[in-house]
Design a protein around this motif. Sequence first.
Motif, mmCIF file in Angstrom:
data_model
loop_
_atom_site.group_PDB
_atom_site.id
_atom_site.type_symbol
_atom_site.label_atom_id
_atom_site.label_comp_id
_atom_site.label_asym_id
_atom_site.label_seq_id
_atom_site.Cartn_x
_atom_site.Cartn_y
_atom_site.Cartn_z
ATOM 1 N N GLN A 593 0.849 -1.184 0.000
ATOM 2 C CA GLN A 593 0.000 0.000 0.000
ATOM 3 C C GLN A 593 0.887 1.237 0.000
ATOM 4 O O GLN A 593 1.808 1.361 0.807
ATOM 5 C CB GLN A 593 -0.910 0.007 1.227
ATOM 6 C CG GLN A 593 -1.936 1.130 1.223
ATOM 7 C CD GLN A 593 -2.856 1.055 2.426
ATOM 8 O OE1 GLN A 593 -2.472 1.442 3.525
ATOM 9 N NE2 GLN A 593 -4.058 0.539 2.214
ATOM 10 N N PHE A 594 0.607 2.149 -0.934
ATOM 11 C CA PHE A 594 1.347 3.405 -0.957
ATOM 12 C C PHE A 594 0.814 4.339 0.128
ATOM 13 O O PHE A 594 -0.348 4.275 0.510
ATOM 14 C CB PHE A 594 1.188 4.077 -2.319
ATOM 15 C CG PHE A 594 2.122 3.540 -3.389
ATOM 16 C CD1 PHE A 594 3.045 2.540 -3.105
ATOM 17 C CD2 PHE A 594 2.082 4.041 -4.680
ATOM 18 C CE1 PHE A 594 3.895 2.038 -4.083
ATOM 19 C CE2 PHE A 594 2.924 3.560 -5.669
ATOM 20 C CZ PHE A 594 3.833 2.564 -5.369
ATOM 21 N N HIS A 595 1.699 5.217 0.599
ATOM 22 C CA HIS A 595 1.299 6.256 1.542
ATOM 23 C C HIS A 595 2.224 7.451 1.328
ATOM 24 O O HIS A 595 3.196 7.383 0.551
ATOM 25 C CB HIS A 595 1.363 5.754 2.984
ATOM 26 C CG HIS A 595 2.664 5.116 3.366
ATOM 27 N ND1 HIS A 595 3.803 5.829 3.688
ATOM 28 C CD2 HIS A 595 3.012 3.801 3.451
ATOM 29 C CE1 HIS A 595 4.796 5.010 3.970
ATOM 30 N NE2 HIS A 595 4.358 3.760 3.834
ATOM 31 N N GLN A 596 1.966 8.556 2.029
ATOM 32 C CA GLN A 596 2.686 9.798 1.772
ATOM 33 C C GLN A 596 4.180 9.688 2.048
ATOM 34 O O GLN A 596 4.982 10.426 1.466
ATOM 35 C CB GLN A 596 2.075 10.926 2.619
ATOM 36 C CG GLN A 596 0.720 11.407 2.131
ATOM 37 C CD GLN A 596 -0.423 10.593 2.715
ATOM 38 O OE1 GLN A 596 -0.201 9.477 3.191
ATOM 39 N NE2 GLN A 596 -1.633 11.127 2.665
ATOM 40 N N SER A 597 4.586 8.775 2.921
ATOM 41 C CA SER A 597 6.007 8.661 3.273
ATOM 42 C C SER A 597 6.728 7.584 2.468
ATOM 43 O O SER A 597 7.926 7.371 2.662
ATOM 44 C CB SER A 597 6.146 8.349 4.780
ATOM 45 O OG SER A 597 5.580 9.388 5.550
ATOM 46 N N TYR A 598 6.017 6.907 1.603
ATOM 47 C CA TYR A 598 6.642 5.819 0.842
ATOM 48 C C TYR A 598 7.599 6.431 -0.184
ATOM 49 O O TYR A 598 7.280 7.420 -0.858
ATOM 50 C CB TYR A 598 5.567 4.992 0.144
ATOM 51 C CG TYR A 598 6.008 3.594 -0.191
ATOM 52 C CD1 TYR A 598 6.105 2.624 0.797
ATOM 53 C CD2 TYR A 598 6.332 3.238 -1.487
ATOM 54 C CE1 TYR A 598 6.513 1.328 0.498
ATOM 55 C CE2 TYR A 598 6.732 1.951 -1.797
ATOM 56 C CZ TYR A 598 6.825 0.997 -0.797
ATOM 57 O OH TYR A 598 7.239 -0.269 -1.098
ATOM 58 N N GLU A 643 -4.278 1.745 -2.850
ATOM 59 C CA GLU A 643 -4.230 3.198 -2.631
ATOM 60 C C GLU A 643 -3.058 3.814 -3.395
ATOM 61 O O GLU A 643 -2.267 4.604 -2.859
ATOM 62 C CB GLU A 643 -4.106 3.512 -1.136
ATOM 63 C CG GLU A 643 -5.175 2.888 -0.257
ATOM 64 C CD GLU A 643 -6.521 3.611 -0.369
ATOM 65 O OE1 GLU A 643 -6.650 4.533 -1.207
ATOM 66 O OE2 GLU A 643 -7.441 3.244 0.376
ATOM 67 N N ARG A 646 -2.088 7.533 -3.168
ATOM 68 C CA ARG A 646 -1.695 8.137 -1.890
ATOM 69 C C ARG A 646 -0.202 8.458 -1.843
ATOM 70 O O ARG A 646 0.253 9.196 -0.962
ATOM 71 C CB ARG A 646 -2.049 7.209 -0.730
ATOM 72 C CG ARG A 646 -3.505 7.255 -0.349
ATOM 73 C CD ARG A 646 -3.756 6.455 0.916
ATOM 74 N NE ARG A 646 -5.114 6.672 1.380
ATOM 75 C CZ ARG A 646 -5.487 7.658 2.193
ATOM 76 N NH1 ARG A 646 -4.587 8.528 2.611
ATOM 77 N NH2 ARG A 646 -6.734 7.797 2.567
ATOM 78 N N GLY A 647 0.550 7.888 -2.750
ATOM 79 C CA GLY A 647 1.988 8.138 -2.744
ATOM 80 C C GLY A 647 2.368 9.223 -3.733
ATOM 81 O O GLY A 647 1.602 9.597 -4.633
ATOM 82 N N ASP A 698 -11.545 10.110 -1.869
ATOM 83 C CA ASP A 698 -10.571 10.638 -0.925
ATOM 84 C C ASP A 698 -10.259 12.082 -1.289
ATOM 85 O O ASP A 698 -9.519 12.351 -2.232
ATOM 86 C CB ASP A 698 -9.306 9.783 -0.949
ATOM 87 C CG ASP A 698 -8.436 10.031 0.271
ATOM 88 O OD1 ASP A 698 -8.457 11.166 0.774
ATOM 89 O OD2 ASP A 698 -7.762 9.081 0.718
ATOM 90 N N LEU A 701 -6.457 13.756 -1.675
ATOM 91 C CA LEU A 701 -5.478 13.374 -2.689
ATOM 92 C C LEU A 701 -5.571 14.243 -3.934
ATOM 93 O O LEU A 701 -6.666 14.600 -4.389
ATOM 94 C CB LEU A 701 -5.686 11.912 -3.077
ATOM 95 C CG LEU A 701 -5.597 10.931 -1.900
ATOM 96 C CD1 LEU A 701 -5.851 9.533 -2.393
ATOM 97 C CD2 LEU A 701 -4.252 11.024 -1.235
#
Length: 816
Positions: A593-598, A643, A646-647, A698, A701
């Motif tokens: 799962q991607f996220h903002q800190s990936y 997601e 999200r990255g 979302d 984003l």
Amino acid sequence: MGNWIFQGNPKQFDVDTYIKENEIVDWNVRQKQFLDEIQVGDKVFIWRSDGGNKNTGGVIALCEVQSEPYEDEENDKVDLRILEKRLTPEQGMLLRHELKEIPDTMNLQIFKMRQNTNYRLTEEEFNRLLHLWENPEDIEEKLSMSFVERYLHLFKDSANAWFDSNQNYLKESYHFFQNFKQEEHLNTMEWEDIQELGEHINAFRMALAKKRALGFMNASIEQYRKSFSFLIHGNESLKTRIDQFINNEDYKLFGFGASAVSEMIGNIFPEEYCFYNQRDKVAVENILELKPKYARGDTFGDKFNKFQECLKENEIVDQYLTIVGKRTDLPIYYEIDQFFSYLFENFGKQEPEAVLEDQPQYWLLAAGEGNFMWDDFRENEYIGIGWRELGDLRNYSSKREIIEALKEIYQTDRNPNNDALANYQFAYEMRVGDYIFIKKGVHQAIGFGKVISDYKYDQAQETYKSIRKVEWIETGEWEIERVTTKTLTNLTPYPEFVEKLLDDINKEGKIVYPDPDNNSSKVNDQPASYSIDQLLSEVFMPEDKIEEILETLDYKKNLILQGPPGVGKTFVAKRLAYLHMGVKDDKKVEMLQFHQSYSYEDFIRGYKPNEDGDFTLKDGLFYSFCKKAIEDPENNYYLIIDEINRGNLSKIFGELMMLIEADKRGKKYAVKLAYSQGEETFYIPENVYLIGTMNTADRSLALVDYALRRRFSFISVEPAFQTAAFKEFLISKGISQGFIDKLIDGITEINEAIKSDTVNLGKGYEIGHSYFCPVIERVEDEQKWYDRIIRLEIAPLLREYWFDQEDKVDELLDRL
């Protein structure tokens, strides 16, 4: 003596010619547990599968076993003498699709696990099938009957046994309520008299429900007297009294919900009204396919009346008396309700037909303290679990509820986690096809068998009432390593221990999965095949859209499933990977799962701290995944990125943004990476596919990077409330047709409101169907299940959508 069905597939050998030209035939025995059970003189029906020609399969011969099972080359076989053969419908063969339509035979194991070669029949199943073989015209007659007539004729043969096992409880309840309803009693009753209701109302079988309603007084004794007197003897119509009792503050009693009220009315006026609980609704609406004329906005009292009217319009009482006949001295609606309970128990759970399932689980079970239940388990071919005070485990929807019930039963503050887990797993996680070891103490195994039935609560059992049927494969005594003292343990996470156990019992450490399309008896250590039929049974999407997605994945290699919350995007993504490669092989599917800190360093390669406090170069997930695919060019590999939006996509993919394009795959497009060592290069192989998911609701984003958007195809996944597959799924979970219609109408109306708000929301914010896909085996209280979802999931979502329009949200929730 035993009775059997043996199956043959015309795609693999000419079954008809083999049967027609021989008086003695040999047949493979692939279910090894039957080798010690098949005996000379046993009767066997030969079942020819469709073999790709729809509606051509069925029973074509009746045989008798001529030999003990023997080994011939690599196969175990048995010789059969053909007593009678009928190879065509004109000759009187029993057609598979017709047997599937009549209740006499629709529950045969061959319909639930069609991949097997050998099936054991119970005596009752054999006698029913033999009767139809000898009287094939009866099938046509049954098919011409209404559903009500078909099921009544079946119940006719089981009614006496059914009532024998339930009649004492029914009579006790009848006499209790005949006394309870007397005005003199109502006006003078005390709290202990009211608490006794808990022994006669099924809605209070669950300890928590009973405690809430009857554990202690929630009102004055005068209030209880007044409320029950109004419900039973009030001057208003029964519909009004029911609704007032449930909703009006002057009469409502804490813990007495709609199901309890329905049962009280059915017990108090059994000459006039049938119960209206979930069992009755499922039996009438789902199994008999009768349609009470419910309307939007109906109160519970309205629905109760319309249900009773439906029974009268369809002459249920008259048909019951004509076909079954009166079997007890109790009022007629007691018998009708028991007929509905019989239907619910035997036909209430509809299972999707015939696809190869995941690998089986292995369980270790104690046969009671000191193994006192083992002889009964072995002789009667079942397993069970204690804690009889819990009652039917299907009344609990979670392990937590079982913990609370056990704490109440045993009056303890300790959390009985292991006991609750054992009960929950036995009812909800154990599956047909799993394997069970019976332990003796902590150093010995004494039995090994296969689970062949769903969970059942059998009131007629003397000791263990929570049971499952089992076929014993081996019994004996085998020394094993010390094992846990827990009653039930899932051994599946410990494959080495399982294989050693199987080896000690002299059973193969791999499980044979006979395939009707493959006449080979080799051990199947390959991943189970995965077909579009299986995917269609698991997701609620039309076949043409699935085909379009597969074609897109073929040429684009990268796609993103986009849609609102709760449409099952991640679930669909994994199944699309299975279908595209044709097998259910999780070793070739990776999820993240991607996220903002990936970062690029996480995904591709970068320097990471080690245990010594230094930095070392480490490969990221995608780099390692591609290397794995490069080393196995014959197979496809799938990376599912949940997601994906999200990255920071440009940052994560870096220089690989170009290489993910379908026409930039392969060694000739290899590039040096930011952290390449020397002249090392990297490329994305052609057998790697990327499947992303994106939540369109979302707000936080930004739009997907246009450079990345060009490299992916975007597939919209939409709510599936209107699909037949979604409705069939809810029916399989024991939810009544009328309630399903209400759910779909209500959520559809909410989604229309969401779509029409084009300023703030729109189509990408709809409520998805997966909110309403229960993971439990059967929903026992549909209203409670639904209310919990609305209160804890849907309402918060709507309040977030319209955070500044509270009145609008309240008005929408009122419609649900």
